[in-house]
Design a protein around this motif. Sequence first.
Motif, PDB file in Angstrom:
ATOM      1  N   ALA A   1      45.284  38.926  42.189  1.00 13.60           N
ATOM      2  CA  ALA A   1      44.599  39.890  42.014  1.00 13.60           C
ATOM      3  C   ALA A   1      45.249  40.898  41.066  1.00 13.60           C
ATOM      4  O   ALA A   1      44.443  41.498  39.952  1.00 13.60           O
ATOM      5  CB  ALA A   1      44.187  41.004  43.279  1.00 13.60           C
ATOM      6  N   ASN A   2      46.365  41.179  40.954  1.00  9.75           N
ATOM      7  CA  ASN A   2      47.183  42.219  39.951  1.00  9.75           C
ATOM      8  C   ASN A   2      47.096  41.503  38.397  1.00  9.75           C
ATOM      9  O   ASN A   2      46.847  42.059  37.664  1.00  9.75           O
ATOM     10  CB  ASN A   2      48.707  42.420  40.388  1.00  9.75           C
ATOM     11  N   GLN A   3      47.428  40.262  38.546  1.00  6.35           N
ATOM     12  CA  GLN A   3      47.280  39.608  37.173  1.00  6.35           C
ATOM     13  C   GLN A   3      45.872  39.465  36.779  1.00  6.35           C
ATOM     14  O   GLN A   3      45.789  39.676  35.497  1.00  6.35           O
ATOM     15  CB  GLN A   3      47.806  38.182  37.453  1.00  6.35           C
ATOM     16  N   ALA A   4      44.799  39.372  37.344  1.00  7.42           N
ATOM     17  CA  ALA A   4      43.532  39.470  37.157  1.00  7.42           C
ATOM     18  C   ALA A   4      43.237  40.770  36.405  1.00  7.42           C
ATOM     19  O   ALA A   4      42.521  40.787  35.274  1.00  7.42           O
ATOM     20  CB  ALA A   4      42.478  39.071  38.212  1.00  7.42           C
TER      21      ALA A   4
ATOM     22  N   ALA B   1      42.153  41.013  32.434  1.00  7.66           N
ATOM     23  CA  ALA B   1      40.753  41.387  31.951  1.00  7.66           C
ATOM     24  C   ALA B   1      41.322  42.572  31.024  1.00  7.66           C
ATOM     25  O   ALA B   1      40.695  42.876  29.975  1.00  7.66           O
ATOM     26  CB  ALA B   1      40.143  42.157  33.212  1.00  7.66           C
ATOM     27  N   PHE B   2      42.266  43.465  31.220  1.00  8.23           N
ATOM     28  CA  PHE B   2      42.895  44.520  30.332  1.00  8.23           C
ATOM     29  C   PHE B   2      43.254  44.020  28.956  1.00  8.23           C
ATOM     30  O   PHE B   2      42.718  44.323  27.943  1.00  8.23           O
ATOM     31  CB  PHE B   2      44.094  44.984  30.927  1.00  8.23           C
ATOM     32  N   ALA B   3      43.774  42.703  28.767  1.00  5.67           N
ATOM     33  CA  ALA B   3      44.504  42.017  27.904  1.00  5.67           C
ATOM     34  C   ALA B   3      43.352  41.645  26.803  1.00  5.67           C
ATOM     35  O   ALA B   3      43.430  41.795  25.560  1.00  5.67           O
ATOM     36  CB  ALA B   3      45.222  40.976  28.259  1.00  5.67           C
ATOM     37  N   VAL B   4      42.201  41.126  27.282  1.00  3.29           N
ATOM     38  CA  VAL B   4      41.197  40.733  26.516  1.00  3.29           C
ATOM     39  C   VAL B   4      40.082  41.586  26.398  1.00  3.29           C
ATOM     40  O   VAL B   4      38.981  41.228  25.863  1.00  3.29           O
ATOM     41  CB  VAL B   4      40.592  39.028  26.967  1.00  3.29           C
ATOM     42  N   GLY B   5      40.214  42.824  27.022  1.00  5.43           N
ATOM     43  CA  GLY B   5      38.922  43.590  26.698  1.00  5.43           C
ATOM     44  C   GLY B   5      37.644  43.278  27.739  1.00  5.43           C
ATOM     45  O   GLY B   5      36.630  43.747  27.135  1.00  5.43           O
TER      46      GLY B   5
ATOM     47  N   CYS C   1      51.868  42.027  31.814  1.00  5.36           N
ATOM     48  CA  CYS C   1      52.566  42.381  33.092  1.00  5.36           C
ATOM     49  C   CYS C   1      53.783  41.445  33.543  1.00  5.36           C
ATOM     50  O   CYS C   1      53.869  40.488  33.204  1.00  5.36           O
ATOM     51  CB  CYS C   1      51.553  42.118  34.042  1.00  5.36           C
ATOM     52  N   ARG C   2      54.747  42.362  33.284  1.00  5.34           N
ATOM     53  CA  ARG C   2      56.243  41.811  33.874  1.00  5.34           C
ATOM     54  C   ARG C   2      56.765  42.253  35.186  1.00  5.34           C
ATOM     55  O   ARG C   2      56.471  43.487  35.441  1.00  5.34           O
ATOM     56  CB  ARG C   2      57.358  42.213  32.815  1.00  5.34           C
ATOM     57  N   GLY C   3      57.460  41.570  35.952  1.00  5.46           N
ATOM     58  CA  GLY C   3      58.248  41.878  37.208  1.00  5.46           C
ATOM     59  C   GLY C   3      57.477  42.380  38.288  1.00  5.46           C
ATOM     60  O   GLY C   3      57.944  43.440  38.969  1.00  5.46           O
ATOM     61  N   ALA C   4      56.401  41.816  38.552  1.00  3.99           N
ATOM     62  CA  ALA C   4      55.323  42.525  39.501  1.00  3.99           C
ATOM     63  C   ALA C   4      55.918  42.198  40.966  1.00  3.99           C
ATOM     64  O   ALA C   4      56.314  40.789  41.196  1.00  3.99           O
ATOM     65  CB  ALA C   4      54.109  41.638  39.369  1.00  3.99           C
ATOM     66  N   GLU C   5      55.833  43.022  41.707  1.00  6.61           N
ATOM     67  CA  GLU C   5      56.462  43.002  43.221  1.00  6.61           C
ATOM     68  C   GLU C   5      55.264  43.614  44.224  1.00  6.61           C
ATOM     69  O   GLU C   5      54.842  44.530  43.687  1.00  6.61           O
ATOM     70  CB  GLU C   5      57.529  43.598  43.341  1.00  6.61           C
ATOM     71  N   ALA C   6      54.792  42.629  45.014  1.00  2.16           N
ATOM     72  CA  ALA C   6      53.579  43.115  45.840  1.00  2.16           C
ATOM     73  C   ALA C   6      54.432  43.465  47.291  1.00  2.16           C
ATOM     74  O   ALA C   6      55.371  43.010  47.918  1.00  2.16           O
ATOM     75  CB  ALA C   6      52.604  42.171  45.952  1.00  2.16           C
ATOM     76  N   PHE C   7      53.701  44.697  47.907  1.00  2.28           N
ATOM     77  CA  PHE C   7      54.078  44.997  49.105  1.00  2.28           C
ATOM     78  C   PHE C   7      53.025  45.295  50.059  1.00  2.28           C
ATOM     79  O   PHE C   7      52.019  45.702  49.680  1.00  2.28           O
ATOM     80  CB  PHE C   7      54.915  46.527  49.016  1.00  2.28           C
ATOM     81  N   LEU C   8      52.895  44.450  51.171  1.00  2.00           N
ATOM     82  CA  LEU C   8      51.851  44.630  52.094  1.00  2.00           C
ATOM     83  C   LEU C   8      51.947  45.583  52.976  1.00  2.00           C
ATOM     84  O   LEU C   8      52.899  45.844  53.793  1.00  2.00           O
ATOM     85  CB  LEU C   8      51.669  43.176  52.783  1.00  2.00           C
ATOM     86  N   LEU C   9      50.826  46.258  53.173  1.00  2.00           N
ATOM     87  CA  LEU C   9      50.600  47.402  54.361  1.00  2.00           C
ATOM     88  C   LEU C   9      49.129  46.928  55.136  1.00  2.00           C
ATOM     89  O   LEU C   9      48.400  47.783  55.010  1.00  2.00           O
ATOM     90  CB  LEU C   9      50.498  48.760  53.754  1.00  2.00           C
ATOM     91  N   GLY C  10      49.335  45.790  55.761  1.00  2.00           N
ATOM     92  CA  GLY C  10      48.020  45.291  56.617  1.00  2.00           C
ATOM     93  C   GLY C  10      47.021  45.146  55.398  1.00  2.00           C
ATOM     94  O   GLY C  10      46.992  44.118  54.834  1.00  2.00           O
TER      95      GLY C  10
END
Lengths: 137, 137
Positions: free
Chosen positions: A10-13, A17-21, A70-79
């Motif tokens: 979802a973060n990459q999506a 969307a940002f990159a291609v406008g 986007c580089r170095g993305a790290e995801a943290f889950l909170l439920g």
Amino acid sequence: MSDTDDVLAANQAFYDAFAVGDLPGMSRIWAEVEPVACIHPGGPALHGRDLVMESWRQILGSGNRPGVRCRGAEAFLLGETAFVICYEELGGGVLAATNLFARQAGAWRLVHHQAGPTMPPQQQQQPMPRQPARVLH
Amino acid sequence: MSDTDDVLAANQAFYDAFAVGDLPGMSRIWAEVEPVACIHPGGPALHGRDLVMESWRQILGSGNRPGVRCRGAEAFLLGETAFVICYEELGGGVLAATNLFARQAGAWRLVHHQAGPTMPPQQQQQPMPRQPARVLH
């Protein structure tokens, strides 16, 4: 895919969307049920879906919109919510970003984004002193 | 108090500890069970409680630590997590901030903080163009 994989997708999506406008794509990424807010670099704290999407309409429609990666993305889950920290490579500069997601009808939707200037990770030795904007720059 | 009031009180406790340089108080505010991350203005994306608390130890122990006041805080609830957007008045400058909280054993604990330079709200007409750090400054 794991929840972490789904959040990172979802973060990459968002950045795709940002990159291609892609404004319709950007709109689909942002939550419709949950509260929505956004702090663009140097900008005010926006809240409310209409205001946030209007800011993206302006950014994505700008003639001099820079490319973004986007580089170095790290995801943290909170439920049922999750946040991602990452770097944005944007027109030769680097921003550090927070993206907060909530699970809505089985899909991770963006509820908040903040990005601000930083140094490329390889140039950083330690956190900069906590100083106000006028001192930082 | 409502959940919103509780979140805003936790947010204020964070700034109170920051303002007086109270490292034990700051440590109590940050979550111990959930993942912890922090992006100081101009700094890298830190994650892990030890690294984040070490950054606060440096900031709160600094001889030239500026005073800080939180203004315009708004809280948004997402079930067992919540986020606050606000402004930080810091040594004459203004930062925009995100503070993400998770409910842990009945108390709202800070899991992520990001702050970055902004303009005072009264000077802002609209979001700044989305530009990289080297263009912003």
